[in-house]
Write an enzyme that holds these catalytic residues in place. Structure first.
Site, PDB file in Angstrom:
ATOM      1  N   LYS A   9       0.835  -1.202   0.000  1.00  0.00           N
ATOM      2  CA  LYS A   9       0.000   0.000   0.000  1.00  0.00           C
ATOM      3  C   LYS A   9       0.876   1.262   0.000  1.00  0.00           C
ATOM      4  O   LYS A   9       2.098   1.183   0.205  1.00  0.00           O
ATOM      5  CB  LYS A   9      -0.933  -0.070   1.215  1.00  0.00           C
ATOM      6  CG  LYS A   9      -1.934  -1.237   1.147  1.00  0.00           C
ATOM      7  CD  LYS A   9      -2.776  -1.344   2.411  1.00  0.00           C
ATOM      8  CE  LYS A   9      -3.811  -2.457   2.318  1.00  0.00           C
ATOM      9  NZ  LYS A   9      -4.602  -2.593   3.583  1.00  0.00           N
ATOM     10  N   TYR A  49     -11.993  -2.946  -3.604  1.00  0.00           N
ATOM     11  CA  TYR A  49     -12.565  -3.156  -2.265  1.00  0.00           C
ATOM     12  C   TYR A  49     -14.098  -3.197  -2.279  1.00  0.00           C
ATOM     13  O   TYR A  49     -14.729  -2.913  -1.263  1.00  0.00           O
ATOM     14  CB  TYR A  49     -12.066  -2.073  -1.310  1.00  0.00           C
ATOM     15  CG  TYR A  49     -10.657  -2.318  -0.793  1.00  0.00           C
ATOM     16  CD1 TYR A  49     -10.349  -3.472  -0.060  1.00  0.00           C
ATOM     17  CD2 TYR A  49      -9.639  -1.397  -1.004  1.00  0.00           C
ATOM     18  CE1 TYR A  49      -9.071  -3.693   0.426  1.00  0.00           C
ATOM     19  CE2 TYR A  49      -8.349  -1.614  -0.515  1.00  0.00           C
ATOM     20  CZ  TYR A  49      -8.077  -2.766   0.202  1.00  0.00           C
ATOM     21  OH  TYR A  49      -6.808  -2.988   0.696  1.00  0.00           O
ATOM     22  N   PHE A  57     -15.513   2.314   7.349  1.00  0.00           N
ATOM     23  CA  PHE A  57     -14.152   2.748   7.037  1.00  0.00           C
ATOM     24  C   PHE A  57     -13.873   2.785   5.525  1.00  0.00           C
ATOM     25  O   PHE A  57     -12.764   3.101   5.106  1.00  0.00           O
ATOM     26  CB  PHE A  57     -13.122   1.836   7.729  1.00  0.00           C
ATOM     27  CG  PHE A  57     -13.246   0.370   7.395  1.00  0.00           C
ATOM     28  CD1 PHE A  57     -12.666  -0.157   6.246  1.00  0.00           C
ATOM     29  CD2 PHE A  57     -13.951  -0.494   8.231  1.00  0.00           C
ATOM     30  CE1 PHE A  57     -12.783  -1.509   5.927  1.00  0.00           C
ATOM     31  CE2 PHE A  57     -14.071  -1.842   7.922  1.00  0.00           C
ATOM     32  CZ  PHE A  57     -13.480  -2.354   6.769  1.00  0.00           C
ATOM     33  N   ASN A 112      -1.780  -0.220   7.370  1.00  0.00           N
ATOM     34  CA  ASN A 112      -1.232  -1.558   7.652  1.00  0.00           C
ATOM     35  C   ASN A 112      -0.392  -2.144   6.503  1.00  0.00           C
ATOM     36  O   ASN A 112      -0.211  -3.350   6.406  1.00  0.00           O
ATOM     37  CB  ASN A 112      -2.332  -2.517   8.116  1.00  0.00           C
ATOM     38  CG  ASN A 112      -3.397  -2.757   7.070  1.00  0.00           C
ATOM     39  OD1 ASN A 112      -3.336  -2.186   5.980  1.00  0.00           O
ATOM     40  ND2 ASN A 112      -4.357  -3.603   7.375  1.00  0.00           N
ATOM     41  N   HIS A 115      -1.612  -5.554   1.373  1.00  0.00           N
ATOM     42  CA  HIS A 115      -2.837  -6.317   1.103  1.00  0.00           C
ATOM     43  C   HIS A 115      -2.465  -7.691   0.558  1.00  0.00           C
ATOM     44  O   HIS A 115      -1.514  -7.817  -0.207  1.00  0.00           O
ATOM     45  CB  HIS A 115      -3.679  -5.600   0.039  1.00  0.00           C
ATOM     46  CG  HIS A 115      -4.747  -6.472  -0.566  1.00  0.00           C
ATOM     47  ND1 HIS A 115      -5.985  -6.650   0.008  1.00  0.00           N
ATOM     48  CD2 HIS A 115      -4.730  -7.262  -1.680  1.00  0.00           C
ATOM     49  CE1 HIS A 115      -6.691  -7.495  -0.734  1.00  0.00           C
ATOM     50  NE2 HIS A 115      -5.964  -7.877  -1.770  1.00  0.00           N
ATOM     51  N   GLU A 126      -8.824 -10.567  -8.281  1.00  0.00           N
ATOM     52  CA  GLU A 126      -7.919  -9.430  -8.086  1.00  0.00           C
ATOM     53  C   GLU A 126      -6.797  -9.429  -9.134  1.00  0.00           C
ATOM     54  O   GLU A 126      -6.423  -8.368  -9.643  1.00  0.00           O
ATOM     55  CB  GLU A 126      -7.358  -9.450  -6.661  1.00  0.00           C
ATOM     56  CG  GLU A 126      -8.434  -9.151  -5.623  1.00  0.00           C
ATOM     57  CD  GLU A 126      -8.010  -9.353  -4.173  1.00  0.00           C
ATOM     58  OE1 GLU A 126      -8.867  -9.152  -3.287  1.00  0.00           O
ATOM     59  OE2 GLU A 126      -6.841  -9.714  -3.921  1.00  0.00           O
TER      60      GLU A 126
HETATM   61  N1  UDP Z   1      -9.574  -1.480   7.499  1.00  0.00           N
HETATM   62  C1  UDP Z   1      -9.720  -0.331   8.258  1.00  0.00           C
HETATM   63  N2  UDP Z   1     -10.494  -0.391   9.385  1.00  0.00           N
HETATM   64  C2  UDP Z   1     -11.113  -1.530   9.793  1.00  0.00           C
HETATM   65  C3  UDP Z   1     -10.966  -2.696   9.021  1.00  0.00           C
HETATM   66  C4  UDP Z   1     -10.187  -2.642   7.873  1.00  0.00           C
HETATM   67  O1  UDP Z   1      -9.172   0.720   7.914  1.00  0.00           O
HETATM   68  O2  UDP Z   1     -11.797  -1.516  10.838  1.00  0.00           O
HETATM   69  C5  UDP Z   1      -8.747  -1.439   6.278  1.00  0.00           C
HETATM   70  C6  UDP Z   1      -7.396  -2.095   6.493  1.00  0.00           C
HETATM   71  O3  UDP Z   1      -6.412  -1.329   5.792  1.00  0.00           O
HETATM   72  C7  UDP Z   1      -7.583  -3.457   5.844  1.00  0.00           C
HETATM   73  C8  UDP Z   1      -8.528  -3.110   4.688  1.00  0.00           C
HETATM   74  O4  UDP Z   1      -9.401  -2.138   5.239  1.00  0.00           O
HETATM   75  O5  UDP Z   1      -6.360  -3.995   5.409  1.00  0.00           O
HETATM   76  C9  UDP Z   1      -9.319  -4.257   4.133  1.00  0.00           C
HETATM   77  O6  UDP Z   1     -10.005  -4.888   5.187  1.00  0.00           O
HETATM   78  P1  UDP Z   1     -10.059  -6.480   5.296  1.00  0.00           P
HETATM   79  O7  UDP Z   1     -11.058  -6.816   6.347  1.00  0.00           O
HETATM   80  O8  UDP Z   1     -10.247  -7.062   3.939  1.00  0.00           O
HETATM   81  O9  UDP Z   1      -8.603  -6.826   5.885  1.00  0.00           O
HETATM   82  P2  UDP Z   1      -7.347  -7.526   5.191  1.00  0.00           P
HETATM   83  O10 UDP Z   1      -7.871  -8.570   4.243  1.00  0.00           O
HETATM   84  O11 UDP Z   1      -6.577  -6.436   4.475  1.00  0.00           O
HETATM   85  O12 UDP Z   1      -6.554  -8.105   6.323  1.00  0.00           O
HETATM   86 MG    MG Z   2      -9.254  -8.391   2.728  1.00  0.00          MG
END
Ligand code: UDP
Ligand code: MG
Length: 148
Positions: A9, A49, A57, A112, A115, A126
């Site tokens: 990211k 997304y 969020f 974080n 991805h 994807e």
């Molecule tokens: N995210 C966030 N707040 C939340 C949950 C997710 O900002 O409460 C963001 C975070 O950057 C995350 C992304 O949204 O990586 C996608 O969420 P997902 O649940 O798919 O998590 P991932 O698969 O990336 O672990």
């Molecule tokens: Mg995810």
């Protein structure tokens, strides 16, 4: 062979973590099949997304992803989707184990760093979205030293 979509990211790119992250996947034994640095627009980020569009969020997440270039990659190997998610660590860096990418390099959930696809099916979607031009066709010459 299984493939996954991995994206560093904008924060990971800005913080100079690209080489470190690629190194972890390489050293594990996975094969790099696609790689590009790309800044995506809002519509594209919303497509990526789409499953999260109802989440509170979502807008902040889209702003984050379009805030600078990302490193889009395809990695290949046995069980790479699940193992890739383990290498990355839990979504919230507060819960990510040390030794994982998020555990070692991130603090806040909205920054974080990386991805990774959550299933083989979403990986296919994807990869098609991010690499419509296709990916490299090659087989590593050390394949026989990684797989029995
Ligand atoms: N995210 C966030 N707040 C939340 C949950 C997710 O900002 O409460 C963001 C975070 O950057 C995350 C992304 O949204 O990586 C996608 O969420 P997902 O649940 O798919 O998590 P991932 O698969 O990336 O672990
Ligand atoms: Mg995810």
């Amino acid at each position: 062979m299984e493939q996954t979509f991995i994206m560093i990211k904008p924060d990971g790119v800005q913080r100079g973590l690209v080489g470190e992250i690629i190194g972890r996947f390489e050293k594990k034994g996975f094969t790099l099949k696609g790689l590009k640095l790309i800044t995506v627009d809002r519509h594209f980020a919303e497509q990526h997304y789409a499953d999260l569009s109802a989440k509170p969020f979502f807008n902040g997440l889209v702003e984050y992803i379009i805030s600078g270039p990302v490193t889009a990659m395809v990695w290949e190997g046995k069980n790479v989707v699940t193992t890739g998610r383990k290498i990355i660590g839990a979504t919230n860096p507060a819960d990510s184990a040390p030794g994982t990418i998020r555990g070692d390099y991130a603090i806040d959930i909205g920054r974080n760093v990386i991805h990774g696809s959550d299933s083989v099916e979403s990986a296919k979607k994807e990869i098609a979205l991010w690499f419509p031009e296709g990916i490299a066709e090659w087989r590593s010459s050390v394949h026989q030293w990684i797989y029995e």
